[in-house]
Design an enzyme around this catalytic site. Structure first.
Site, mmCIF file in Angstrom:
data_model
loop_
_atom_site.group_PDB
_atom_site.id
_atom_site.type_symbol
_atom_site.label_atom_id
_atom_site.label_comp_id
_atom_site.label_asym_id
_atom_site.label_seq_id
_atom_site.Cartn_x
_atom_site.Cartn_y
_atom_site.Cartn_z
ATOM 1 C CG ASP A 1 -1.829 1.158 1.325
ATOM 2 O OD1 ASP A 1 -2.664 1.317 0.418
ATOM 3 O OD2 ASP A 1 -1.710 1.935 2.296
ATOM 4 C CD GLU B 1 -2.156 2.353 -3.428
ATOM 5 O OE1 GLU B 1 -3.307 2.734 -3.739
ATOM 6 O OE2 GLU B 1 -1.772 2.255 -2.252
#
Length: 555
Positions: A198, A234
């Site tokens: 993330d 990401e």
């Protein structure tokens, strides 16, 4: 034993442990919404029938709820608020919370592996649940606040590159060791097959700027365990210079945000999209080819857990996040969506059919592009969040998969297009297209065509009004080797993409590209029907807003 599926054969399915099964009435009530619910044969058989090869689970590290959400009667559903980097969250355990959750998680991984499905974890090492200077002191703040977190010069406030209040100090040895120990634990002890990081740009930050040669990446590349699993970034955060799509080092794959934006724009009819659409379809060589990476560096997606579902993408022009308690101010405003005439649900048959076509068009674009496709759980079922594009705090029917309200037609179509991808190696290349002739045939590995059957030339790519193209994929130009070293040869395909709202007549190319063609997929209910045959030079009437997929056929 881990399936060890190579990237080029991987199809990822992003799901939430609870949301995946909590409403599935076919499962025993006591295991719905748990690790055991995913491990149950009913869930696993569904995943196998769909054809996916990897289950990417949203955060399972133990996390806590945000104070401002609990005050409003809401909760942190997504789980991007980790506090225990070694602990599977006990709320997803059906067997207990005194260590039983560890065994239950391991059993889930074991059952998925037995079915040939890999497990990828969405991990949050960029921040913790302790928030900013007003947040609670639960762990790291009390142990060594200055070392674990990035602080402002005066030491009073937290640097916030994540939008959550704090940022972990990934270039500090102690913090780095915590991250590496955690990753190794989940591979060695819990047997997961990879990670999606993330806001990974945050982990690459030095003192301020993003540095892809930073300590975090150096240590991972040298680690004999972590370097061997799938590593997916990401590739952005909210800090300056944080958008890093295409810039991660070799060995990493990335969520390709440019693929998502382009596919959405192309199908809603934006001008000047042909050139970029072709690049995205070919694996985004403009982003990844120069760094000695392969097409599988691109994790292709049209939707993700954050943002509209596929159904809502074609049903809403605007977000509808009122249920989140922030007066609809949260969530992305620019969604590249289109409702085709009416905002939200409608009984208008024309609008409904356009929406259904567009869902199929985007699924075909996703599954037949080079790279690694990622499907969001429920998109194949027609799942809606009623226009909510930021359902992070909705632990209810807004977010959960509704197994009673399934679009069976869309589900069958999704299975069909996944099967076309998996059974035809021309869609799963390990190497880049070269645009060069294959041996003596004079035919390139990929060719782009105009409606008149002629090859596209440079000036054709820049015509604003052009919204369609034909593409030839040469089954004899794959340039790959099988696991036993044999040259890979497959069927050739001719695909016609038409984002224009009206029918276009496409002339098939000359017979040196293929003498006989069969329609294997049509995203509309109009002619040509699947199974129809054509020969070189024939005219194919391509309906508006459609994809026609033809395969070479030996008569």
């Amino acid at each position: 034993k881990a399936p060890q599926i190579p990237y080029h054969q991987t199809i990822i399915y992003e799901a939430h442990v609870k949301g995946m099964t909590v409403m599935n009435q076919e499962l025993p009530a006591e295991i719905r919404g748990t690790y055991a619910g995913i491990a149950h044969p009913i869930t696993i058989n569904y995943l196998k029938s769909l054809g996916i090869t990897a289950l990417e689970l949203m955060p399972v590290h133990h996390f806590i709820n945000d104070h401002h959400l609990t005050e409003q009667g809401l909760s942190n559903y997504w789980g991007y608020n980790s506090i225990g980097f070694f602990a599977p969250d006990s709320r997803y355990s059906a067997s207990g919370n005194a260590g039983e959750q560890v065994r239950e998680f391991k059993d889930m991984v074991k059952e998925l592996h037995r079915a040939g499905i890999e497990v990828i974890l969405d991990v949050v090492y960029n921040h913790t649940a302790e928030g900013n200077q007003l947040g609670p002191t639960l762990s790291f703040k009390g142990i060594d606040n200055v070392e674990y977190y990035r602080l402002t010069e005066d030491g009073r406030y937290y640097m916030d590159y994540t939008g959550t209040g704090n940022t972990l100090n990934a270039h500090y040895p102690t913090v780095l060791r915590l991250m590496m120990d955690s990753l190794r634990y989940w591979v060695s002890e819990m047997h997961v097959d990879g990670f999606r990081f993330d806001l990974a740009s945050t982990l690459a930050r030095g003192l301020d700027e993003v540095n892809m040669l930073g300590a975090f990446f150096s240590v991972i590349h040298q680690d004999p365990i972590i370097s061997q699993v799938k590593l997916i970034a990401e590739p952005w955060d909210i800090g300056e210079g944080g958008y890093q799509v295409g810039n991660f080092p070799p060995g990493w794959a990335e969520w390709n945000g440019k693929f998502r934006d382009c596919i959405r724009d192309y199908w809603r009819g934006e001008h000047s999209m042909l050139n970029e659409f072709a690049l995205r379809f070919a694996g985004s060589p403009d982003l990844y080819q120069d760094d000695n990476r392969t097409p599988t560096a691109s994790i292709n997606l049209v939707t993700a857990h954050d943002g509209f579902t596929l159904h809502d993408l074609v049903s809403y022009n605007n977000k509808h996040n009122e249920a989140n308690g922030e007066n609809n101010n949260d969530g992305e405003d620019h969604n590249r969506s289109c409702n085709y005439g009416i905002e939200g649900p409608t009984e208008d048959p024309i609008i409904m059919e356009i929406r259904n076509q567009q869902k199929r068009n985007m699924l075909v674009s996703l599954m037949l592009s080079q790279g690694v496709p990622m499907l969001v759980a429920g998109d194949e079922l027609g799942r809606t969040q009623n226009g909510n594009n930021n359902a992070y705090c909705q632990d209810n029917e807004i977010s959960w998969l509704n197994w009673k309200n399934i679009d069976h037609e869309l589900l069958d179509f999704t299975k069909k297009v996944i099967n076309i991808r998996k059974t035809n190696p021309v869609f799963c290349r390990q190497k880049w297209f070269q645009g060069e002739s294959i041996r003596e045939s004079g035919i390139k590995d990929i060719n782009w065509f105009l409606p008149d059957g002629m090859e596209m030339e440079d000036h054709n790519w820049n015509q604003d009004y052009a919204k369609s193209l034909g593409v030839f994929l040469n089954g004899e130009g794959i340039r790959g080797k099988s696991e036993i070293g044999e040259r890979i040869i497959g069927k050739s395909f001719y695909i016609i993409f038409n984002a224009y709202h009206q029918m276009l007549a496409y002339k098939l190319p000359t017979e040196n590209y293929g003498k006989h063609w069969q329609v294997v997929l049509n995203t509309t209910k109009a002619a040509p029907t699947e199974g129809s045959y054509f020969i070189a030079g024939d005219i194919v009437d391509v309906p508006g807003r459609s994809v026609i997929v033809l395969s070479s056929h030996k008569a």
